[in-house]
Design an enzyme around this catalytic site. Structure first.
Site, PDB file in Angstrom:
ATOM      1  N   HIS A   1      26.446  36.268  41.285  1.00  0.00           N
ATOM      2  CA  HIS A   1      26.755  36.597  42.678  1.00  0.00           C
ATOM      3  C   HIS A   1      25.942  37.812  43.120  1.00  0.00           C
ATOM      4  O   HIS A   1      25.054  38.275  42.401  1.00  0.00           O
ATOM      5  CB  HIS A   1      28.254  36.779  42.877  1.00  0.00           C
ATOM      6  CG  HIS A   1      28.872  37.929  42.111  1.00  0.00           C
ATOM      7  ND1 HIS A   1      28.441  39.233  42.238  1.00  0.00           N
ATOM      8  CD2 HIS A   1      29.889  37.958  41.217  1.00  0.00           C
ATOM      9  CE1 HIS A   1      29.175  40.022  41.473  1.00  0.00           C
ATOM     10  NE2 HIS A   1      30.052  39.270  40.817  1.00  0.00           N
TER      11      HIS A   1
ATOM     12  N   HIS B   1      25.458  40.807  40.569  1.00  0.00           N
ATOM     13  CA  HIS B   1      24.488  40.538  39.500  1.00  0.00           C
ATOM     14  C   HIS B   1      23.065  40.487  40.059  1.00  0.00           C
ATOM     15  O   HIS B   1      22.118  40.960  39.436  1.00  0.00           O
ATOM     16  CB  HIS B   1      24.748  39.174  38.828  1.00  0.00           C
ATOM     17  CG  HIS B   1      26.179  38.931  38.451  1.00  0.00           C
ATOM     18  ND1 HIS B   1      26.872  37.825  38.883  1.00  0.00           N
ATOM     19  CD2 HIS B   1      27.040  39.640  37.700  1.00  0.00           C
ATOM     20  CE1 HIS B   1      28.105  37.862  38.383  1.00  0.00           C
ATOM     21  NE2 HIS B   1      28.233  38.958  37.663  1.00  0.00           N
TER      22      HIS B   1
ATOM     23  N   CYS C   1      39.870  43.872  31.422  1.00  0.00           N
ATOM     24  CA  CYS C   1      38.987  44.945  30.931  1.00  0.00           C
ATOM     25  C   CYS C   1      38.592  44.709  29.484  1.00  0.00           C
ATOM     26  O   CYS C   1      37.662  45.344  28.988  1.00  0.00           O
ATOM     27  CB  CYS C   1      39.676  46.301  30.989  1.00  0.00           C
ATOM     28  SG  CYS C   1      40.078  46.870  32.623  1.00  0.00           S
TER      29      CYS C   1
ATOM     30  N   CYS D   1      46.667  47.279  36.188  1.00  0.00           N
ATOM     31  CA  CYS D   1      45.306  47.741  35.941  1.00  0.00           C
ATOM     32  C   CYS D   1      44.626  47.933  37.292  1.00  0.00           C
ATOM     33  O   CYS D   1      44.653  47.045  38.140  1.00  0.00           O
ATOM     34  CB  CYS D   1      44.549  46.707  35.101  1.00  0.00           C
ATOM     35  SG  CYS D   1      42.772  46.962  35.156  1.00  0.00           S
TER      36      CYS D   1
ATOM     37  N   LYS E   1      36.256  43.734  49.195  1.00  0.00           N
ATOM     38  CA  LYS E   1      35.856  43.686  47.811  1.00  0.00           C
ATOM     39  C   LYS E   1      35.422  42.253  47.458  1.00  0.00           C
ATOM     40  O   LYS E   1      36.053  41.300  47.913  1.00  0.00           O
ATOM     41  CB  LYS E   1      37.081  44.075  46.976  1.00  0.00           C
ATOM     42  CG  LYS E   1      36.762  44.591  45.619  1.00  0.00           C
ATOM     43  CD  LYS E   1      38.008  45.106  44.921  1.00  0.00           C
ATOM     44  CE  LYS E   1      37.774  44.984  43.436  1.00  0.00           C
ATOM     45  NZ  LYS E   1      38.802  45.589  42.635  1.00  0.00           N
TER      46      LYS E   1
END
Ligand code: MSP
Length: 493
Positions: free
Chosen positions: A19, A22, A130, A144, A298
């Site tokens: 995406h 990257h 993670c 998280c 985001k």
């Protein structure tokens, strides 16, 4: 002697399609390699796919495939996309390949034998997203922070890498700039992590096979596999030709890692200490970029706003997208992507400015010079030569500071200057005056050289467009031909 240069992208988790995030890092790495090669440096680049760990097992199960087949397919998808986009890392590492597995095992063995690894019982809150146990600071409202999911309470017998021994040493490496972390804010962030060691500690580097079989076995305890980050970071060594490629040492001494801000900790803290434990030097430099948001949100699978580079190529042309990525983001800060902004930006910079300059110059050469580039007349060229040197200097310093957006801004300024030169001298009018053809020819000789210089400036950033300009200038006869950058229109679905 050509100077060695070595750049890496992160190796991407093979659980998603490539995406915008990257693509950005990969494009910056490709640009740096081309930039260095243009300068005669011996540049080497590494990218790859990160294929072990629980996240991959989860994703494969969801796709109804074995981890082997799933990672094979996803890694191939990454390699296919980069090849389609004209990006060819010197070495693409898969963490499942035998050469890499051998390296990880040899390194584990060496580090274990040197007394850096210890078995302990461990209980803590583990985030599968993670792939690690979380600390207080990694959580908000019991979730998280990065993955917005609840961690699980886990108790395991683990092998620990005794990383905390070297926090003092690492602080010195970072403070002295021996391990350079840029921009400054991420260097400060890394130093803050080291000051407040409550967030760090030793690093669990194993997972019991009873729970996770998909990984590289510890050579000193076959009942455990290696923690995915310990495995993944070593891919940089595999990619540089560790252990026996004769060029390895040279490459390693000049290594620069490009990463996004979310993976600062493993690169700033774990990695240099892992290298120390192997008896190796830290990398030269860690260059950390911010995040792309899309339409001010985001990027996430659930929002479906990942922005596929192939879809962008389909709609607007890949180099148009590449230009936007490089031109919009200030390396180190977050940026926002919208197709509206892309359209506006590339029409202004590429269609109306750079592309227009190329078209009008070729058109005039075709019309008034029989399609042959006239010789350069130094007296006419003077003003533009200064503009060219100014552009070269700005690009040089922008690239030294890894601010590609400033380099592209300098290219736009140069193209505008040449456009202004044509507007001011009006060779198309001169050529029609009884004694003006000679003067017009001189002006076009200069404009043609300026366009050739522009192609050279563009080469690391837009290699395909640059090659097209060069081919147009080399043609006999020179003709206007197809526009280099047709105006684009919003084609949002
Ligand atoms: N596999 C690890 C890296 C191991 S390196 C030894 C990993 N992979 S990842 O695929 O999740 O992310 C790879 C890179 O993409 C990271 O540098 C990350 O910061 C970057 N990005 C992911 N989403 C991004 C944006 N929305 N914007 C910019 N970069 C982002 O982490």
């Amino acid at each position: 002697m050509s100077r060695p240069y070595f750049v890496t992208t992160p190796i991407y988790y093979a659980n998603a399609e490539p995406h915008i995030g990257h693509t950005y890092t990969t494009v910056v790495a490709d640009t740096l390699v081309r930039w260095h090669r243009q300068r005669g440096d011996d540049a080497w680049s590494v990218s790859g796919t990160d294929e072990h760990g629980e996240k991959l097992v989860e994703a494969a199960a969801k796709a109804g495939q074995t981890p082997e087949l799933f990672t094979e397919r996803m890694s191939a998808a990454f390699q296919h996309v980069w090849a389609e986009l004209g990006i060819a890392p010197s070495r693409f590492v898969r963490t499942t390949e035998p050469a890499h597995r051998r390296n990880v095992q040899a390194i584990l063995q060496r580090v274990h034998a040197a007394g850096w690894i210890e078995a302990r019982e461990y209980e803590g809150l583990y985030c599968v997203g993670c792939e690690r146990f979380l600390t207080e600071r990694d959580m908000e409202n019991g979730l998280c922070r990065d993955h917005e999911r609840a961690p699980e309470l886990r108790r395991e017998s683990n092998y620990f890498f005794l990383m905390s021994r070297e926090f003092g040493w690492l602080r010195g490496e970072i403070e002295s700039g021996r391990y350079e972390i840029r921009p400054e804010r991420y260097r400060n962030e890394a130093l803050a992590m080291l000051r407040d060691e409550s967030g760090l500690g030793d690093l669990s580097i194993s997972r019991p096979k009873s729970r996770l079989a998909w990984g590289i076995e510890l050579p000193f305890d076959r009942e455990h596999v290696c923690y995915v980050w310990f495995d993944a970071l070593i891919s940089y060594l595999t990619g540089a030709g560790f252990p026996d490629d004769p060029a390895f040492a040279q490459r390693w001494a000049n290594a620069e890692h490009l990463i996004g801000k979310d993976i600062l900790k493993p690169h700033a803290i774990f990695w240099p200490i892992m290298l120390k434990a192997m008896g190796m030097e830290p990398p030269r430099r860690l260059s950390v970029h911010g995040y792309w948001n899309v339409d001010d949100r985001k990027v996430s699978k659930s929002l479906g706003n990942m922005v596929s580079p192939l879809a962008m190529r389909e709609r607007y042309g890949f180099e148009t997208f590449r230009w936007f990525l490089l031109r919009e983001m200030s390396y180190g800060l977050d940026s926002n992507f919208t197709e509206e902004a892309l359209v506006e930006r590339v029409n202004a910079d590429l269609a109306n400015n750079v592309g227009n300059l190329v078209s009008r110059t070729l058109n005039l050469v075709e019309k008034f010079c029989d399609g042959a580039l006239p010789p350069l007349d130094a007296s006419v060229a003077r003003g533009l030569e200064e503009a060219l040197v100014a552009a070269q200097d700005s690009i040089e310093s922008a690239m030294a500071q890894l601010q590609p957006q400033q380099a592209l801004a300098a290219i736009v300024v140069f193209a505008s200057e040449v456009n202004r030169f044509l507007d001011a001298t009006k060779p198309w009018k001169l050529a029609k005056l009884p004694s003006g053809l000679n003067e017009a020819t001189k002006i076009l000789g200069v404009a043609g050289r300026a366009v050739a210089a522009l192609a050279e400036l563009l080469a690391p950033f837009l290699p395909e467009a640059s090659a097209r300009i060069e081919a147009k200038l080399a043609a006999a006869p020179i003709t206007r031909g197809e526009p280099l950058f047709p105006r684009v229109e919003l084609r949002k679905e």
